[in-house]
Design an enzyme around this catalytic site. Structure first.
Site, mmCIF file in Angstrom:
data_model
loop_
_atom_site.group_PDB
_atom_site.id
_atom_site.type_symbol
_atom_site.label_atom_id
_atom_site.label_comp_id
_atom_site.label_asym_id
_atom_site.label_seq_id
_atom_site.Cartn_x
_atom_site.Cartn_y
_atom_site.Cartn_z
ATOM 1 N N PRO A 127 5.764 -0.066 6.883
ATOM 2 C CA PRO A 127 5.392 -0.655 5.595
ATOM 3 C C PRO A 127 5.342 -2.184 5.636
ATOM 4 O O PRO A 127 6.232 -2.832 6.189
ATOM 5 C CB PRO A 127 6.520 -0.189 4.670
ATOM 6 N N ARG A 129 3.220 -4.170 2.734
ATOM 7 C CA ARG A 129 3.090 -4.538 1.318
ATOM 8 C C ARG A 129 4.326 -4.187 0.498
ATOM 9 O O ARG A 129 4.822 -4.997 -0.275
ATOM 10 C CB ARG A 129 1.893 -3.786 0.736
ATOM 11 N N TYR A 187 -11.553 -7.471 -2.438
ATOM 12 C CA TYR A 187 -11.450 -6.043 -2.777
ATOM 13 C C TYR A 187 -11.520 -5.782 -4.272
ATOM 14 O O TYR A 187 -11.185 -4.660 -4.697
ATOM 15 C CB TYR A 187 -10.094 -5.466 -2.311
ATOM 16 N N CYS A 240 -16.192 -23.369 -4.385
ATOM 17 C CA CYS A 240 -17.619 -23.353 -4.671
ATOM 18 C C CYS A 240 -18.250 -22.001 -4.283
ATOM 19 O O CYS A 240 -19.046 -21.940 -3.348
ATOM 20 C CB CYS A 240 -18.273 -24.505 -3.914
ATOM 21 N N GLU A 241 -17.821 -20.968 -4.971
ATOM 22 C CA GLU A 241 -18.384 -19.632 -4.753
ATOM 23 C C GLU A 241 -18.293 -18.905 -6.087
ATOM 24 O O GLU A 241 -17.245 -18.963 -6.754
ATOM 25 C CB GLU A 241 -17.536 -18.824 -3.756
ATOM 26 N N TYR A 256 -0.138 -10.042 1.607
ATOM 27 C CA TYR A 256 -1.543 -10.375 1.857
ATOM 28 C C TYR A 256 -2.015 -11.495 0.931
ATOM 29 O O TYR A 256 -3.160 -11.529 0.512
ATOM 30 C CB TYR A 256 -2.433 -9.122 1.722
HETATM 31 N N1 LLP Z 1 0.409 -0.624 10.259
HETATM 32 C C1 LLP Z 1 -0.878 -0.837 10.570
HETATM 33 C C2 LLP Z 1 -1.346 -0.409 11.888
HETATM 34 C C3 LLP Z 1 -1.755 -1.440 9.679
HETATM 35 O O1 LLP Z 1 -3.027 -1.623 9.997
HETATM 36 C C4 LLP Z 1 -1.262 -1.869 8.411
HETATM 37 C C5 LLP Z 1 -2.147 -2.521 7.456
HETATM 38 C C6 LLP Z 1 0.100 -1.641 8.120
HETATM 39 C C7 LLP Z 1 0.899 -1.007 9.067
HETATM 40 C C8 LLP Z 1 0.744 -2.067 6.827
HETATM 41 O O2 LLP Z 1 0.169 -1.519 5.696
HETATM 42 P P1 LLP Z 1 0.856 -1.750 4.271
HETATM 43 O O3 LLP Z 1 2.159 -1.014 4.238
HETATM 44 O O4 LLP Z 1 1.050 -3.222 4.103
HETATM 45 O O5 LLP Z 1 -0.119 -1.226 3.288
HETATM 46 N N2 LLP Z 1 -5.292 -6.982 3.240
HETATM 47 C C9 LLP Z 1 -5.254 -5.703 2.572
HETATM 48 C C10 LLP Z 1 -4.383 -4.736 3.296
HETATM 49 C C11 LLP Z 1 -4.821 -4.498 4.715
HETATM 50 C C12 LLP Z 1 -3.883 -3.616 5.463
HETATM 51 C C13 LLP Z 1 -4.312 -3.406 6.859
HETATM 52 N N3 LLP Z 1 -3.383 -2.697 7.650
HETATM 53 C C14 LLP Z 1 -4.798 -5.918 1.116
HETATM 54 O O6 LLP Z 1 -4.581 -7.062 0.730
HETATM 55 O O7 LLP Z 1 -4.722 -4.964 0.346
#
Ligand code: LLP
Length: 417
Positions: free
Chosen positions: A272, A274, A314, A344-345, A373
Site C-alpha cells: 500500500p 496511498r 485523472y 498556462c494550460e 501522489y
Molecule cells: N505496487 C505497485 C507495483 C504499484 O504500481 C503501485 C502503484 C503500488 C504498489 C501502490 O499503489 P497504492 O496503494 O498507492 O494505490 N498516481 C496515481 C496512482 C498510481 C499508482 C501506480 N502504482 C494516483 O494519483 O492516483
C-alpha cells in the site's frame, strides 16, 4: 458544512494562516499522527501468518515519512535507483526493500544486485537480462493475472489493457529462463490497481494469485500488491475502506492456501502507498484573483497542476475547504465555482462547477487528501519552484521537512554558452 481539518485537529497547535505566512504558499502540510495511524493499520492486516506490508514510496518519498514507515515496521518498495537510494538513506536495510521496476536499463538491475535488494522482473526479457547479470540468484516475477481495478483507467495496473507484468500463460517460459541461468524464483508479485474502497476486486485477485502460486515450487514470498482506497469525498461522509472486514476476508483466503501447504508457508506481502499517506497530507494555497468568465466564476489560486497533477491527469476529486483568518468557513452563502491554478494550460483546474462558500481574494484554499501522489508527482512546469513541505509532529508543532525550491536550484543544470 463540516470541516475535516478542524474536526480532526489536522494542524495541531498551529494556525494554518500563520503556517502560510511563515512558509509561503503553496505549501504541503502533513500530520504525523494521521500517517502513523494509517501505517499501523496496514501493518496489522494479517496477524495469523507471516506478513509484511511494504510502503509503496512512490506515493510520497519525503525522508521523514520514509523514516516513519521504517519505525512502524513496514518494508518498502521502490521503482527506481532514486527511490532505492532514498530508502537506504532513510535507514531501510536491503532485505526490507523490494525493487519493482519495469523496462529498466541494465545499470538499474545491477544497482539492486550490488545492494542485495530483491528485484521483481516485469517481462521475460528483463528476467533474462537479470539472469545474465546474476546467475544463480534469487528474484521475483511480476505476474499480470488478467484482472485489474482502480479509480481511472490510467491507474489500473493489471488486466488485458496494461503494460505491466508477465502473462500467466508465459509461466513455462519463466521456468525455462530460470533453468538457463539457475535463477531461483522465490517470489511472485502482482498489483491490480489503485484506489478501490470495495476490496472485492483485490480479494478476487488474491484468490486467483494463490491459484497461480501453485505453479511455483520455491516460493518464500507472495506479494499481492496495494491499492487500498481512501474516502476522497470525506466532507460528504463517504465511508472509509473497512480494514477489519478486509482483514478477515483476506485471512480466510490465506487459510485455504495454508491448509494445502502447511509445511511451506511463505511470507505474505502487500504494497500500500496511498492508504498510508493520502489523508495525512493537505495543500494550503492562496486565492489571488476571482473573476467571471462567460458565465462561470473562476477562483484563481497558486495551486496549479505543477503542485497537484491528479485532477488534471485523472479528473480526480479532492475535497476543498476555504480558510479565512485561520478558520474554516463552514457557514454562510455558497456558490458554484471553478478553482484554478496559475499555470498556462486550460486543464489547470482543481475542480469544475463545485459548490463552495463564497471565496474572496486573500482566502486560503485547503486541498484535502493530498498526501499521496501530490508532491511526488509535482513539477516545475512554467518554471515554478516546487513547494515546501511541513510536518505537524506528534507534539502538534510544525517542522519543515522540505525546503521550497529556489529559482537558482531549478535553473542549476542549465548549460550556458
Ligand atoms: N505496487 C505497485 C507495483 C504499484 O504500481 C503501485 C502503484 C503500488 C504498489 C501502490 O499503489 P497504492 O496503494 O498507492 O494505490 N498516481 C496515481 C496512482 C498510481 C499508482 C501506480 N502504482 C494516483 O494519483 O492516483
Amino acid at each position: 458544512m463540516k470541516s475535516y481539518v478542524e474536526e480532526s485537529g489536522f494542524f495541531g497547535k498551529e494556525n494554518p494562516e500563520e503556517l502560510a505566512e511563515k512558509y509561503g504558499t503553496p505549501l504541503y502540510v502533513y500530520n504525523e499522527d494521521n500517517i502513523r495511524q494509517h501505517m499501523k493499520k496496514v501493518a496489522g492486516v494479517i496477524n495469523k501468518y507471516p506478513y509484511r506490508a511494504n510502503y509503496s514510496m512512490k506515493a510520497n518519498s519525503n525522508l521523514s515519512i520514509l523514516k516513519m514507515a521504517l519505525e512502524e515496521g513496514l518494508n518498502a518498495d521502490a521503482m527506481s535507483i532514486g527511490e532505492m537510494i532514498l530508502l537506504l538513506k532513510a535507514g531501510f536495510p536491503a532485505d526490507r526493500i523490494f525493487f519493482v521496476p519495469n523496462n529498466v536499463a541494465q545499470e538499474e538491475l545491477q544497482f539492486a544486485i550490488n545492494h542485495n535488494i530483491m528485484t521483481s522482473l516485469d517481462s521475460l526479457e528483463q528476467l533474462e537480462l537479470f539472469g545474465s547479470l546474476n546467475p544463480g540468484g534469487k528474484c521475483s516475477v511480476r505476474i499480470n493475472p488478467g484482472i485489474g481495478a482502480g479509480h481511472h483507467e490510467k491507474v489500473i495496473t493489471a488486466g488485458k489493457k496494461t503494460k505491466f507484468g508477465i502473462e500467466e500463460h508465459d509461466v513455462d517460459a519463466i521456468f525455462e529462463i530460470a533453468r538457463e541461468y539457475d535463477l531461483h524464483i522465490v517470489e511472485i508479485n502482482q498489483h491490480v490497481g489503485s484506489q478501490y474502497l470495495d476490496p472485492q476486486p483485490f480479494l478476487e485477485a488474491v484468490e486467483n494469485f494463490l491459484r497461480i502460486a501453485e505453479k511455483f515450487d520455491e516460493l518464500e514470498y507472495i506479494d499481492f500488491g496495494g491499492g487500498y482506497g481512501i474516502p476522497y469525498h470525506k466532507l460528504e461522509d463517504e465511508a472509509e475502506f473497512d480494514m477489519e472486514d478486509f482483514s478477515k476476508r483476506f485471512t480466510a483466503l490465506l487459510d485455504a492456501y495454508v491448509e494445502k501447504h502447511p509445511d511451506n508457508i511463505p511470507l505474505f506481502k502487500s504494497e500500500p502507498g496511498r492508504y498510508c499517506v493520502a489523508e495525512g497530507g493537505v495543500i494550503l494555497g492562496r486565492v489571488h484573483a476571482v473573476k467571471q468568465n462567460y458565465g462561470n466564476k473562476y477562483i484563481g489560486t497558486d495551486i496549479g497542476m505543477n503542485v497537484l497533477a491528479r485532477p488534471t491527469l485523472y479528473d480526480s476529486w479532492h475535497d476543498l475547504e476555504v480558510l479565512r483568518d485561520g478558520k474554516a468557513v463552514t457557514e454562510g452563502e455558497r456558490e458554484n465555482v471553478y478553482v484554478t491554478g496559475n499555470i498556462c494550460e486550460s486543464g489547470d483546474l482543481l475542480c469544475k462547477d463545485r459548490n463552495l462558500p463564497v471565496i474572496k481574494r486573500g482566502d486560503l484554499i485547503c486541498v484535502l487528501d493530498a498526501g499521496a501522489y501530490g508532491f511526488s508527482m509535482s513539477s516545475s512546469h512554467n518554471s515554478r519552484p516546487r513547494p515546501a513541505e511541513v510536518l505537524i509532529t506528534k507534539e502538534g508543532t510544525a517542522k519543515l521537512i522540505r525546503k521550497r525550491e529556489t529559482y537558482e536550484y531549478i535553473f542549476s543544470n542549465l548549460v550556458e554558452d
